[in-house]
Design an enzyme around this catalytic site. Structure first.
Site, mmCIF file in Angstrom:
data_model
loop_
_atom_site.group_PDB
_atom_site.id
_atom_site.type_symbol
_atom_site.label_atom_id
_atom_site.label_comp_id
_atom_site.label_asym_id
_atom_site.label_seq_id
_atom_site.Cartn_x
_atom_site.Cartn_y
_atom_site.Cartn_z
ATOM 1 C CG ASP A 11 -1.942 1.183 1.131
ATOM 2 O OD1 ASP A 11 -2.512 1.388 0.049
ATOM 3 O OD2 ASP A 11 -2.152 1.893 2.134
ATOM 4 C CB SER A 12 0.219 4.712 -1.020
ATOM 5 O OG SER A 12 -1.009 4.827 -0.327
ATOM 6 N N GLY A 65 -3.207 9.053 -4.133
ATOM 7 C CA GLY A 65 -4.490 9.424 -4.734
ATOM 8 C C GLY A 65 -4.516 10.751 -5.458
ATOM 9 C CB CYS A 80 -2.816 0.538 -2.825
ATOM 10 S SG CYS A 80 -2.787 2.280 -3.270
ATOM 11 C CG ASN A 81 -9.237 0.342 -3.624
ATOM 12 O OD1 ASN A 81 -10.001 -0.442 -4.151
ATOM 13 N ND2 ASN A 81 -9.007 0.341 -2.331
ATOM 14 C CD GLU A 122 -1.157 7.040 5.686
ATOM 15 O OE1 GLU A 122 -0.040 7.176 6.201
ATOM 16 O OE2 GLU A 122 -1.552 5.976 5.184
ATOM 17 C CB CYS A 166 -9.854 4.314 -0.423
ATOM 18 S SG CYS A 166 -8.341 4.858 0.403
ATOM 19 C CB THR A 167 -6.889 -0.166 1.732
ATOM 20 O OG1 THR A 167 -5.885 0.754 1.319
ATOM 21 C CG2 THR A 167 -7.054 -1.254 0.713
ATOM 22 C CG HIS A 168 -6.150 5.025 4.053
ATOM 23 N ND1 HIS A 168 -5.469 4.538 2.978
ATOM 24 C CD2 HIS A 168 -5.218 5.595 4.867
ATOM 25 C CE1 HIS A 168 -4.172 4.804 3.120
ATOM 26 N NE2 HIS A 168 -3.998 5.440 4.250
#
Ligand code: DGL
Length: 270
Positions: free
Chosen positions: A7-8, A40, A70-71, A162, A194-196
């Site tokens: 992931d980012s 993104g 990470c989409n 984040e 979005c994985t967040h």
């Protein structure tokens, strides 16, 4: 054997958490490109270059199969990577397909022609780069017909998560849901693309209303990964150790990750 999860930043830890619960004996190399997050707001070439560099680093850790958790990378870079870059003995998988298979009531890996499905009005919440790529609509069109998708770019949410600023993240989610509902007042399903966003799932659900089915990826990706490894056991690579690598400052990322996943996660420099 080890697989890679990329992931980012920290968002992919939601996928890692589900994989660790589902496949507790599988070693995982998690790679966070924290020095370059968020992806993104970057353009597709930039996302492609950064994602390839990160995955390349995971190959060195004995990984043969990397999941782009990470989409944004799945949407903007995956297809190009699969077409031009991934070595023959390696695999890179994304996170859209398991979600779309669940939404369209398909079994994992069912590649039969597109057909009518129950759901007709779908709201997609994702980063600006994911929305701009239209990858979700493209993958959906391979599997379903007659589904209306309204996409909302959710600027700012990843940064707020984040930074650990939950109040800001919550306020932004509510305003993005409001904006979407002005264009699609009654979605039947909502995709947290979005994985967040699973960390904000309750806020999305509350703002959307209890009658909207909210799909989030972590457990779907873990289940489809387990199925994939049963069908392709040779793709669990040679690595034997779970480790967490970051391009950012390991101490800072460790602290944020531990807060994010609510368990101790120790990052080391990539
Ligand atoms: N968590 C990532 C996603 O699923 C990307 C967030 C970002 O770097 O913008 O899209």
């Amino acid at each position: 054997m080890a697989i890679g999860i990329f992931d980012s930043g920290l968002g992919g830890l939601t996928v890692y958490g589900a994989v660790a619960d589902y496949l507790p004996d599988l070693p995982v190399v998690y790679f966070a490109d924290s020095a370059h997050t968020p992806y993104g707001v970057r353009d597709a070439d930039d996302i492609y270059r950064l994602t390839c560099a990160s995955v390349e680093r995971m190959w060195e850790e004995g990984v043969d199969l990397a999941v782009l958790a990470c989409n944004t990378a799945s949407a903007a870079a995956l297809r190009r990577m699969q077409e031009n870059w991934v070595p023959r003995d390696k695999r890179v998988l994304g996170v859209f397909v398991p979600l779309i298979e669940a939404l369209t009531e398909r079994n994992w890996g069912d590649n039969s022609p597109p057909r009518e499905v129950t759901v007709k009005h779908v709201a997609l919440f994702a980063t600006p780069a994911t929305v701009a790529s239209r990858a979700f609509q493209r993958e959906l069109a391979f599997r379903a017909i007659g589904v209306d998708v309204e996409a909302q770019p959710c600027g700012g949410v990843v940064d707020a998560i984040e930074d650990g600023d939950e109040m800001l993240a919550e306020a932004l989610v509510r305003s993005h849901v409001e904006a979407l509902k002005r264009r699609m007042p009654h979605p039947q399903a909502a995709i947290l693309g979005c994985t967040h966003y699973p960390l904000m799932q309750d806020v999305f659900q509350e703002a959307l209303g209890a009658d909207v089915d909210v799909y989030s990826q972590a457990s779907l990706v873990a289940e489809s990964l387990s199925d994939y490894l049963k069908r392709h056991p040779d793709k669990a690579g040679a690595g034997t150790e779970t480790k967490f690598l970051t391009t950012g400052d390991p101490r800072t990322v460790t602290n944020k990750a531990t807060q994010f996943l609510r368990r101790k996660i120790e990052f080391q420099a990539a």
